[in-house]
Design a protein around this motif. Sequence first.
Motif, PDB file in Angstrom:
ATOM      1  N   ALA A  52      52.857   1.530  69.785  1.00 34.38           N
ATOM      2  CA  ALA A  52      51.627   0.576  70.604  1.00 34.38           C
ATOM      3  C   ALA A  52      50.271   1.069  69.538  1.00 34.38           C
ATOM      4  CB  ALA A  52      51.235   2.259  71.465  1.00 34.38           C
ATOM      5  N   PRO A  53      49.067   0.826  69.424  1.00 31.74           N
ATOM      6  CA  PRO A  53      47.533   1.129  68.481  1.00 31.74           C
ATOM      7  C   PRO A  53      47.700   2.547  68.738  1.00 31.74           C
ATOM      8  CG  PRO A  53      47.623  -1.041  69.699  1.00 31.74           C
ATOM      9  CD  PRO A  53      48.249  -0.093  70.603  1.00 31.74           C
ATOM     10  N   GLN A  54      47.270   3.111  67.918  1.00 30.54           N
ATOM     11  CA  GLN A  54      46.259   4.349  67.718  1.00 30.54           C
ATOM     12  C   GLN A  54      44.684   4.349  68.217  1.00 30.54           C
ATOM     13  OE1 GLN A  54      46.892   5.861  63.901  1.00 30.54           O
ATOM     14  NE2 GLN A  54      49.000   7.513  63.962  1.00 30.54           N
ATOM     15  N   ALA A  55      44.153   3.502  67.545  1.00 27.43           N
ATOM     16  CA  ALA A  55      43.061   3.151  68.460  1.00 27.43           C
ATOM     17  C   ALA A  55      42.923   1.542  68.701  1.00 27.43           C
ATOM     18  CB  ALA A  55      41.750   3.874  67.707  1.00 27.43           C
ATOM     19  N   ILE A 108      47.743   4.479  58.471  1.00 22.58           N
ATOM     20  CA  ILE A 108      48.321   3.572  57.619  1.00 22.58           C
ATOM     21  C   ILE A 108      47.529   2.309  58.149  1.00 22.58           C
ATOM     22  CG2 ILE A 108      49.613   2.426  56.558  1.00 22.58           C
ATOM     23  CD1 ILE A 108      51.865   4.757  58.269  1.00 22.58           C
ATOM     24  N   LEU A 109      46.820   1.352  58.895  1.00 16.93           N
ATOM     25  CA  LEU A 109      46.118   0.575  58.790  1.00 16.93           C
ATOM     26  C   LEU A 109      44.795   1.040  59.761  1.00 16.93           C
ATOM     27  CD1 LEU A 109      48.784  -2.003  59.622  1.00 16.93           C
ATOM     28  CD2 LEU A 109      47.933  -1.396  57.909  1.00 16.93           C
ATOM     29  N   ALA A 128      46.580   1.930  63.234  1.00 14.20           N
ATOM     30  CA  ALA A 128      48.019   2.141  63.673  1.00 14.20           C
ATOM     31  C   ALA A 128      48.396   3.353  62.151  1.00 14.20           C
ATOM     32  CB  ALA A 128      48.747   0.697  63.378  1.00 14.20           C
ATOM     33  N   GLY A 129      49.251   3.828  63.201  1.00 14.74           N
ATOM     34  CA  GLY A 129      50.069   4.855  61.973  1.00 14.74           C
ATOM     35  C   GLY A 129      51.107   6.183  62.382  1.00 14.74           C
ATOM     36  N   TYR A 130      51.977   7.083  62.125  1.00 11.76           N
ATOM     37  CA  TYR A 130      52.685   7.850  62.505  1.00 11.76           C
ATOM     38  C   TYR A 130      51.829   9.403  63.483  1.00 11.76           C
ATOM     39  CZ  TYR A 130      52.454  10.269  58.100  1.00 11.76           C
ATOM     40  OH  TYR A 130      51.807  10.948  57.054  1.00 11.76           O
ATOM     41  N   THR A 131      52.135  10.091  64.172  1.00 12.24           N
ATOM     42  CA  THR A 131      52.189  11.181  64.506  1.00 12.24           C
ATOM     43  C   THR A 131      52.984  12.611  63.864  1.00 12.24           C
ATOM     44  OG1 THR A 131      51.228  10.025  67.045  1.00 12.24           O
ATOM     45  CG2 THR A 131      51.706  12.704  66.462  1.00 12.24           C
TER      46      THR A 131
END
Length: 644
Positions: A368-371, A332-333, A320-323
């Motif tokens: 939402a999770p990035q992955a 970030i995580l 998770a993080g930002y775009t």
Amino acid sequence: MIRASGLTLRRGTKVLLDAADFVINPGERVGIVGKNGAGKSTLFALLKHEMDQDAGTLDVPASWRIASVQQEYAATDQPAREFVIDGDTRLRSLQAERDALGEDGDGTRIGELEALLTEAGAWSAASRAEQLLAGLGFKPHEWMAPVTSFSGGWRMRIALARALMAPSELLLLDEPTNHLDLDAMLWLERWLGAYEGTVLLISHDTEFLDAVARHILHFDQAKLVRYRGGYEDFITQRAERLRQSRAAWDRQTRETARLQGFIDRFKAKASKAKQAQSRVKALARMENLAPLHAEAGIDIRIPSPDSMPDPLLVLEGMQAGYTRADGEQTAILRDVKLMVRGGSRIGILGANGAGKSTLVKVLAGEMAPQAGTRQASRGLEIGYFAQQQLDVLDLQATPLAHLMRLAPEAREQDLRNYLGGFGFSGNTVLDPVGPMSGGEKARLALSLIVWQKPNLLLLDEPSNHLDVETREALATALAEFGGSMLMVSHDRHLLRTTVDSFWIVADGTVREFDGDLEDYRDWLAQRTAQDRREQAAENRAQADGQGVDRKAQKRQEAEERQRLSVLRKPLEKQLAKVEAEMETCRQRVQELDARIADPELYTDARRDERQKVMAEHGESAKRLGELEESWLGLQEQIEALSAS
């Protein structure tokens, strides 16, 4: 000393102090406590000569320099470190005069200024400012960044560093921990422990207040009542005074019985795990708080959930993080694998910016999770209190209107009764939200969340803005809550009382932490020392690789040794002072032990003497424990400097 006599303060028609008297001695660390609106900040304004009293006198030594944190600064592009050094106005004045003289000015005056600059610590000012910024969480590459590049919370940290930089005999701190994470708070506790001036502290964080204050001034019915000891001692003494009031006796007895029943139930099922035992100890403190809860008129109750799936949530390989604006994702995580079990109560630890709020947002479904995946069980009902929760309130509506929107079929009296437990009694349920204080809005937001009977509470700094009484009521309610809970908080008392285990967010991942808050403090100290060793090794490697001038390198090393010596000197001075008092206290305890062992002391004729001996022994033993804790803290700081 500071002395008030017949001091009267009014705000509009409200009387804050009515002919109050008090004395604060040099070097004392005093906590100022009272309900929101009692007049704590107004008293600070009076001490800073920003207003005048309505009657009576308040005397502060004319020679005392007063330092405090300014709440607002004009936007400036000045580097953070230079802005902090500006807090030492005398140093800046001397530097300006010396610069104006140049090299061809009055030689005598230049000599005088050079001596004055040395006395004022001009050559160590930069390193002292950097030490303050580092302690408050700023990384080395941020020290010279412009103040305007930081967010509001980080600017308040810079403002705090500027206040600590200023030489002072009186330090006024109004809610200094509001924008600090736990790491920075622990650092500030140690810094204040070594400060030699007088400290007046307003804080709703009771554990921070207890760690720093050695006396308490309590706003009580337009008077200031002085208590000896920290916040825990104040609670005990205050509770005893209230117990002696017949009017409150029945309410206090019922509240004490309810809390004692809960404590007994928890002890019966608590394991021998260190964290569980830490929580038992924190819960036992609630019995003393019972009469204070009854007096406060706030009795928060969180409904138990109708069902409890297990597990509630599973994160598998979650990123998770930002775009960024260009569309590139920044993590970030990474690779987080965790499970939230039914009935679990978890505290989330980690430095600001490590990703605690990001984790909570993913768990809440707000991000939402990035992955990877977030798997929620059927029947999961989340109650999410975000740091920005107050922003979702309708400022034009009333507390009752807010709740009626959630429960249009409920009886109005039932809604009024429910809101009453959150401190909205009588016609206050019909007051618009807009003019309410931050604490009142936080109580309302929390009441709306728990009304819906969630089985998983996700709380991100829920005690921000809350006064002490409401924090204690919230701690009691969360401790009794029958559902699951994950909480981010810098309020250690709240964590101790309500959670059973911890997760730690660091280095881009999340893992279970096997320990309690004391273990986390030790983990932080070890991590800081390791970071410093690695940075020093990197600096040496860079110097060797670039073929640095050895003479210049030796000069830099000498300057570094001098900087560390300057930083160690006040700590070593404080350590010697503590050791001397420890020895005196230890000898007195031994003398009292010998008297207690004398059988003659227990005869009827020496009853009064026996009571005095026992009381003094208890006080001396307690003081010895406090001194030993201070000694350990100072040793840790000195060792950390030596390792850097």
